[in-house]
Design a protein around this motif. Sequence first.
Motif, PDB file in Angstrom:
ATOM      1  N   GLN A  58       0.645  -1.647  -0.142  1.00 28.23           N
ATOM      2  CA  GLN A  58      -0.386  -0.245   0.116  1.00 28.23           C
ATOM      3  C   GLN A  58       0.739   1.116   0.308  1.00 28.23           C
ATOM      4  OE1 GLN A  58      -3.021  -0.025   3.471  1.00 28.23           O
ATOM      5  NE2 GLN A  58      -3.644  -2.212   2.725  1.00 28.23           N
ATOM      6  N   GLY A  59       1.961   1.440   0.622  1.00 30.75           N
ATOM      7  CA  GLY A  59       2.554   2.206   0.432  1.00 30.75           C
ATOM      8  C   GLY A  59       4.291   2.115   1.494  1.00 30.75           C
ATOM      9  N   GLY A  60       5.010   2.999   1.386  1.00 28.86           N
ATOM     10  CA  GLY A  60       6.306   2.611   1.456  1.00 28.86           C
ATOM     11  C   GLY A  60       6.566   3.930   3.469  1.00 28.86           C
ATOM     12  N   VAL A  61       7.703   3.813   3.890  1.00 29.84           N
ATOM     13  CA  VAL A  61       8.366   4.847   5.347  1.00 29.84           C
ATOM     14  C   VAL A  61       9.979   4.652   4.993  1.00 29.84           C
ATOM     15  CG1 VAL A  61       5.851   4.045   6.591  1.00 29.84           C
ATOM     16  CG2 VAL A  61       8.629   2.890   6.293  1.00 29.84           C
ATOM     17  N   CYS A  62      10.280   5.302   5.419  1.00 34.06           N
ATOM     18  CA  CYS A  62      11.618   6.232   5.332  1.00 34.06           C
ATOM     19  C   CYS A  62      12.397   5.520   6.946  1.00 34.06           C
ATOM     20  CB  CYS A  62      11.512   7.012   4.865  1.00 34.06           C
ATOM     21  SG  CYS A  62      14.064   7.330   4.928  1.00 34.06           S
ATOM     22  N   VAL A  63      13.108   4.714   7.089  1.00 36.47           N
ATOM     23  CA  VAL A  63      13.328   4.554   8.272  1.00 36.47           C
ATOM     24  C   VAL A  63      15.243   5.152   8.425  1.00 36.47           C
ATOM     25  CG1 VAL A  63      14.035   2.426  10.124  1.00 36.47           C
ATOM     26  CG2 VAL A  63      11.951   2.623   8.321  1.00 36.47           C
ATOM     27  N   LYS A  64      15.533   5.994   9.698  1.00 35.94           N
ATOM     28  CA  LYS A  64      16.269   6.269  10.522  1.00 35.94           C
ATOM     29  C   LYS A  64      17.267   5.552  11.593  1.00 35.94           C
ATOM     30  CE  LYS A  64      19.387   9.937  10.156  1.00 35.94           C
ATOM     31  NZ  LYS A  64      18.747  12.236  10.341  1.00 35.94           N
ATOM     32  N   GLN A  65      18.304   5.079  11.399  1.00 36.97           N
ATOM     33  CA  GLN A  65      18.330   4.520  12.631  1.00 36.97           C
ATOM     34  C   GLN A  65      20.391   5.565  12.776  1.00 36.97           C
ATOM     35  OE1 GLN A  65      20.153   0.464  13.344  1.00 36.97           O
ATOM     36  NE2 GLN A  65      19.753   0.739  15.112  1.00 36.97           N
ATOM     37  N   ALA A  66      20.604   5.593  13.802  1.00 38.97           N
ATOM     38  CA  ALA A  66      21.853   6.087  14.031  1.00 38.97           C
ATOM     39  C   ALA A  66      22.955   5.474  14.674  1.00 38.97           C
ATOM     40  CB  ALA A  66      21.997   7.259  15.934  1.00 38.97           C
ATOM     41  N   LEU A  67      23.957   5.021  13.826  1.00 40.75           N
ATOM     42  CA  LEU A  67      24.930   3.867  14.075  1.00 40.75           C
ATOM     43  C   LEU A  67      25.803   4.380  15.275  1.00 40.75           C
ATOM     44  CD1 LEU A  67      25.492   3.346  10.467  1.00 40.75           C
ATOM     45  CD2 LEU A  67      24.290   1.784  11.817  1.00 40.75           C
ATOM     46  N   PRO A  68      26.393   3.180  16.080  1.00 41.27           N
ATOM     47  CA  PRO A  68      27.256   4.127  17.401  1.00 41.27           C
ATOM     48  C   PRO A  68      28.921   4.270  16.392  1.00 41.27           C
ATOM     49  CG  PRO A  68      27.039   1.790  17.062  1.00 41.27           C
ATOM     50  CD  PRO A  68      26.092   1.798  16.018  1.00 41.27           C
ATOM     51  N   TYR A  69      28.600   4.732  15.374  1.00 40.91           N
ATOM     52  CA  TYR A  69      29.562   4.949  14.834  1.00 40.91           C
ATOM     53  C   TYR A  69      29.309   5.531  13.545  1.00 40.91           C
ATOM     54  CZ  TYR A  69      28.843   0.614  11.314  1.00 40.91           C
ATOM     55  OH  TYR A  69      28.139  -0.281  11.318  1.00 40.91           O
ATOM     56  N   VAL A  70      30.746   6.373  13.055  1.00 37.77           N
ATOM     57  CA  VAL A  70      30.307   7.685  11.622  1.00 37.77           C
ATOM     58  C   VAL A  70      30.584   6.810  10.844  1.00 37.77           C
ATOM     59  CG1 VAL A  70      31.545   9.514  10.303  1.00 37.77           C
ATOM     60  CG2 VAL A  70      31.526   8.989  12.679  1.00 37.77           C
ATOM     61  N   ARG A  71      29.468   6.694   9.452  1.00 36.27           N
ATOM     62  CA  ARG A  71      29.579   5.718   9.608  1.00 36.27           C
ATOM     63  C   ARG A  71      30.221   5.517   8.045  1.00 36.27           C
ATOM     64  NH1 ARG A  71      26.707   4.871   3.904  1.00 36.27           N
ATOM     65  NH2 ARG A  71      27.126   7.178   3.765  1.00 36.27           N
ATOM     66  N   VAL A  72      30.710   6.737   7.425  1.00 32.66           N
ATOM     67  CA  VAL A  72      31.426   6.439   6.687  1.00 32.66           C
ATOM     68  C   VAL A  72      33.291   6.621   6.537  1.00 32.66           C
ATOM     69  CG1 VAL A  72      30.361   7.772   5.139  1.00 32.66           C
ATOM     70  CG2 VAL A  72      32.080   9.144   6.780  1.00 32.66           C
TER      71      VAL A  72
END
Length: 432
Positions: A58-72
């Motif tokens: 039916q639809g979509g969502v965006c999920v954001k999680q803070a990682l315990p480190y700098v992703r890059v």
Amino acid sequence: MLDRTPAPYRVFTDRDVVDHLGDLPRIRGILGGAKGEWRVRDVADGNLNAVFLVDGPQGGVCVKQALPYVRVAGESWPLDVNRATYEAAYTRRLAPYVKGLAPEVHHYDPEQFVTVMEKLEPHIILRRGLIAGERFPKAPEHVAEYVAQAAFHTSDLAVPFERKAADVALFAQNLALQRITVDLVFTDPYVEVWRNKVTAPLAAWAAALRADVGLKSAVAHFRLRYLTSAQSLLHGDLHSGSVMATPDDTRVIDGEFALVGPTGFDVGNFLAHYVMAWYAKPFHAGAHGAIADYRDAIADDIARFWLTFRRRFLEIWRDEDASGDGLPPSHFADPAGRARLETFRQAYVEAIFRDAIGYLAIKTIRRIVGYAQIADFLTIGDEERRAEAQAGALALARALLKRPENFPDIAAIVDALAYFEGAGLDPKRAPA
Ligand code: SR1
Ligand code: MG
């Protein structure tokens, strides 16, 4: 502030994302169907966090999680996950004033540091669109409206000092991300440190910035203002990667760097990224004859952003309840007082512009000789050509910091873009 990752927290896999959403009735309703029908895509793009798009029947969502480190950077650079809690608080605080200019937040989980929000479609990151040569004619006005609303409604012009103090107290604890700003924006570009990424053709410019006491004094002034001026609640990282847009719709995302600080910090940051887009544009693959028109449009965006911010901030101040403790209305009730209040308004917004000029320059420098560089320039594969593009932006930034009196208004900045273009790789020979 948390200095370690709390026990129940885990870095989400695709499976964890589905299980997490499956426990949330509202999200199940948005996605529709059964868990097995949900498709998860890892779309992380920024420097810090994990981001997933989840689509159901039916639809979509965006999920954001803070990682315990700098992703890059990876796990060698730990980072407090509690930044997501400050982002959630920032989003809630501004929601009444910026409706339609930020994504709707469906759910925040303070144990997994996960935000579930509206999936923006067909929006793209503004920076990517600018690199691709697409036009977002409404973005400057929309972001200006967002910044003006936040700048007024969270300031001492609008709220009692007790309310302001609560914001200051809360967001002052967002220490991990303020540390990133103090280090990466205000300090690293002016010293030799492992995090800086200076290409060989730009070495003379980087050395010149490190050796320039006058320039570093100006930076110190703005660094101190960032640390001490509690003017309004800031986004804290308002660059073209923190905006998603279509030609008609614009949303500000990613308020995890929120703090109470000088209003000009957000204004100058947003301006800086348009300025850098202008300098980078002719060097992008596929750049052709229409490039001049496109750059004129970006120059127009720069002017419209500031002029709209200025107009809207003053309108909001005149029209809305300005009963904060900063300027008691009872002191300005008679005709002389009303006239003086208008003078005061003009001076207040002019001071924001002076701050914005400084932060424009500082944000430009950090994106060119610091750690977190931007795709506008990085997509120019040839380092020599990239450095040519960057040198123009650095020359403008140097002039903004050392000769601010030469830039009395936004038109002066727009005019100066072409003047500093072609500054070249020798900072001593570049226009000052
Ligand atoms: C460690 S990288 C940090 C940078 O990424 C964010 O986008 C901010 O601009 C920050 O300075
Ligand atoms: Mg971000």
